[in-house]
Design a protein around this motif. Structure first.
Motif, PDB file in Angstrom:
ATOM      1  N   PHE A  25       1.202  -0.915   0.092  1.00  0.00           N
ATOM      2  CA  PHE A  25      -0.133   0.048  -0.227  1.00  0.00           C
ATOM      3  C   PHE A  25       0.553   1.276   0.196  1.00  0.00           C
ATOM      4  N   ILE A  26       2.158   0.898   0.373  1.00  0.00           N
ATOM      5  CA  ILE A  26       2.737   2.799   1.056  1.00  0.00           C
ATOM      6  C   ILE A  26       3.765   2.719  -0.691  1.00  0.00           C
ATOM      7  N   PRO A  27       4.223   1.616  -0.868  1.00  0.00           N
ATOM      8  CA  PRO A  27       4.700   2.443  -2.591  1.00  0.00           C
ATOM      9  C   PRO A  27       3.705   2.523  -3.448  1.00  0.00           C
ATOM     10  N   GLU A  28       2.025   2.163  -3.289  1.00  0.00           N
ATOM     11  CA  GLU A  28       1.102   2.623  -3.999  1.00  0.00           C
ATOM     12  C   GLU A  28       0.983   3.934  -4.297  1.00  0.00           C
ATOM     13  N   LEU A  29       0.856   4.090  -3.044  1.00  0.00           N
ATOM     14  CA  LEU A  29       0.745   5.581  -2.196  1.00  0.00           C
ATOM     15  C   LEU A  29       2.128   6.157  -2.922  1.00  0.00           C
ATOM     16  N   VAL A  30       2.938   5.983  -3.152  1.00  0.00           N
ATOM     17  CA  VAL A  30       4.009   6.640  -3.183  1.00  0.00           C
ATOM     18  C   VAL A  30       4.252   7.058  -4.861  1.00  0.00           C
ATOM     19  N   PHE A  31       4.073   6.067  -5.911  1.00  0.00           N
ATOM     20  CA  PHE A  31       4.515   5.596  -6.822  1.00  0.00           C
ATOM     21  C   PHE A  31       3.187   6.783  -7.394  1.00  0.00           C
ATOM     22  N   GLY A  32       1.725   6.606  -6.769  1.00  0.00           N
ATOM     23  CA  GLY A  32       0.418   7.241  -7.649  1.00  0.00           C
ATOM     24  C   GLY A  32       0.510   8.535  -6.689  1.00  0.00           C
ATOM     25  N   GLY A  33       1.504   8.899  -6.503  1.00  0.00           N
ATOM     26  CA  GLY A  33       1.335  10.408  -5.419  1.00  0.00           C
ATOM     27  C   GLY A  33       1.858  11.362  -6.814  1.00  0.00           C
ATOM     28  N   SER A  57      -5.325   7.909 -11.522  1.00  0.00           N
ATOM     29  CA  SER A  57      -3.812   8.056  -9.798  1.00  0.00           C
ATOM     30  C   SER A  57      -4.558   8.709  -8.866  1.00  0.00           C
ATOM     31  N   VAL A  58      -5.584   9.699  -9.535  1.00  0.00           N
ATOM     32  CA  VAL A  58      -6.394   9.836  -8.124  1.00  0.00           C
ATOM     33  C   VAL A  58      -7.428   9.582  -7.790  1.00  0.00           C
ATOM     34  N   PHE A  59      -7.857   8.269  -8.055  1.00  0.00           N
ATOM     35  CA  PHE A  59      -9.003   7.420  -8.143  1.00  0.00           C
ATOM     36  C   PHE A  59      -8.564   6.516  -6.842  1.00  0.00           C
ATOM     37  N   CYS A  60      -6.628   5.653  -7.541  1.00  0.00           N
ATOM     38  CA  CYS A  60      -6.559   4.766  -7.543  1.00  0.00           C
ATOM     39  C   CYS A  60      -5.854   5.392  -5.821  1.00  0.00           C
ATOM     40  N   GLU A 104      -0.138   7.949 -21.773  1.00  0.00           N
ATOM     41  CA  GLU A 104       0.649   9.000 -21.112  1.00  0.00           C
ATOM     42  C   GLU A 104       2.269   8.329 -21.453  1.00  0.00           C
ATOM     43  N   ALA A 105       2.228   6.927 -21.885  1.00  0.00           N
ATOM     44  CA  ALA A 105       3.810   6.810 -22.803  1.00  0.00           C
ATOM     45  C   ALA A 105       3.145   7.232 -23.821  1.00  0.00           C
ATOM     46  N   TYR A 106       2.139   6.835 -24.500  1.00  0.00           N
ATOM     47  CA  TYR A 106       1.718   7.601 -26.138  1.00  0.00           C
ATOM     48  C   TYR A 106       1.879   9.423 -26.482  1.00  0.00           C
ATOM     49  N   PHE A 107       1.762   9.599 -25.151  1.00  0.00           N
ATOM     50  CA  PHE A 107       0.963  11.258 -24.920  1.00  0.00           C
ATOM     51  C   PHE A 107       2.839  11.977 -25.467  1.00  0.00           C
ATOM     52  N   THR A 108       3.769  11.227 -24.015  1.00  0.00           N
ATOM     53  CA  THR A 108       5.246  11.736 -23.970  1.00  0.00           C
ATOM     54  C   THR A 108       5.366  11.100 -25.177  1.00  0.00           C
ATOM     55  N   VAL A 132       7.081   7.129 -16.014  1.00  0.00           N
ATOM     56  CA  VAL A 132       8.104   5.718 -15.178  1.00  0.00           C
ATOM     57  C   VAL A 132       7.209   5.168 -14.148  1.00  0.00           C
ATOM     58  N   PHE A 133       6.917   6.500 -13.139  1.00  0.00           N
ATOM     59  CA  PHE A 133       6.338   6.380 -12.518  1.00  0.00           C
ATOM     60  C   PHE A 133       5.054   5.061 -12.785  1.00  0.00           C
ATOM     61  N   ALA A 134       4.054   5.987 -13.614  1.00  0.00           N
ATOM     62  CA  ALA A 134       2.825   5.357 -13.877  1.00  0.00           C
ATOM     63  C   ALA A 134       3.385   3.703 -13.458  1.00  0.00           C
ATOM     64  N   PHE A 135       3.913   3.467 -14.436  1.00  0.00           N
ATOM     65  CA  PHE A 135       4.255   1.644 -15.483  1.00  0.00           C
ATOM     66  C   PHE A 135       4.789   1.777 -13.667  1.00  0.00           C
TER      67      PHE A 135
END
Length: 155
Positions: A25-33, A57-60, A104-108, A132-135
Motif C-alpha cells: 500500500f505504501i509504494p502504491e501511494l508514493v508512486f501514485g502520488g 491516479s487520484v481514484f487509486c 501517458e507513454a503515447y502522449f509523451t 516511469v512512475f505510472a509503470f
C-alpha cells in the motif's frame, strides 16, 4: 473446502504495514502520488489523455489510502467479504493504471517529437518521469493483485 487461515486473512492495526502484500500500500501511494503530481504540474496538451491519467491516479490514491486506513482501524473484522473487496480493488487499480501508463507513454512520445521547440523540453521531461512512475505503480498494483487474488482463492 478450504477455510481462511491466518496466512490468508487480512491483518489489522500496524501489522498491515508489515505483512505482504499489504505492505505494498505504501509504494502504491508514493508512486501514485508522484504520477498525480507530475501530470498535474505539466502543461496539458491533450485533455482527454491526461484527464484519464489524472482520474486514475487520484481514484487509486484515494481508494488505496481509504482501504489502508480501514485495515489499520480494523474495520474489516476478519470478514471474508473484505478479502473479495481487496481483490476487486487491486484488479481494478492494476487495469486502470496499465491503461493510464500506456496513454501517458503515447502522449509523451508525441510530445517528444516536438521537444526541440522551446518550452516543450520541460513538458517532455515531466511526462517521462510520469510515465516511469505510472509503470512502476502498475507493476506494484499487479503484484498486489496477484497475491490478493491468491489470498481470495484460498479463503
Amino acid at each position: 473446502m478450504s477455510s481462511a487461515t491466518s496466512g490468508t486473512s487480512l491483518p489489522s492495526g500496524l501489522r498491515v504495514l508489515l505483512t505482504f502484500p499489504d505492505a505494498l500500500f505504501i509504494p502504491e501511494l508514493v508512486f501514485g502520488g508522484l504520477v498525480w503530481i507530475l501530470v498535474a504540474s505539466s502543461r496539458v496538451q491533450s485533455p482527454m489523455l491526461q484527464g484519464w491519467v489524472m482520474f486514475v491516479s487520484v481514484f487509486c490514491f484515494v481508494m488505496t489510502g481509504t482501504l489502508l486506513c480501514l485495515y489499520i482501524a480494523g474495520a474489516h473484522g476478519g470478514s471474508s467479504s473484505w478479502v473479495t473487496l481487496d481483490a476487486i480493488l487491486q484488479a481494478t487499480a492494476a487495469l486502470f493504471y496499465l491503461s493510464a501508463a500506456v496513454l501517458e507513454a503515447y502522449f509523451t512520445y508525441n510530445v517528444g517529437l516536438v521537444a526541440q521547440i522551446p518550452g516543450y523540453l520541460l513538458i517532455y521531461q515531466e511526462n517521462i518521469a510520469a510515465v516511469v512512475f505510472a509503470f512502476l505503480a502498475t507493476l506494484i498494483y499487479v503484484i498486489h493483485q496477484a497475491v490478493s487474488l491468491w489470498r481470495w482463492k484460498s479463503s
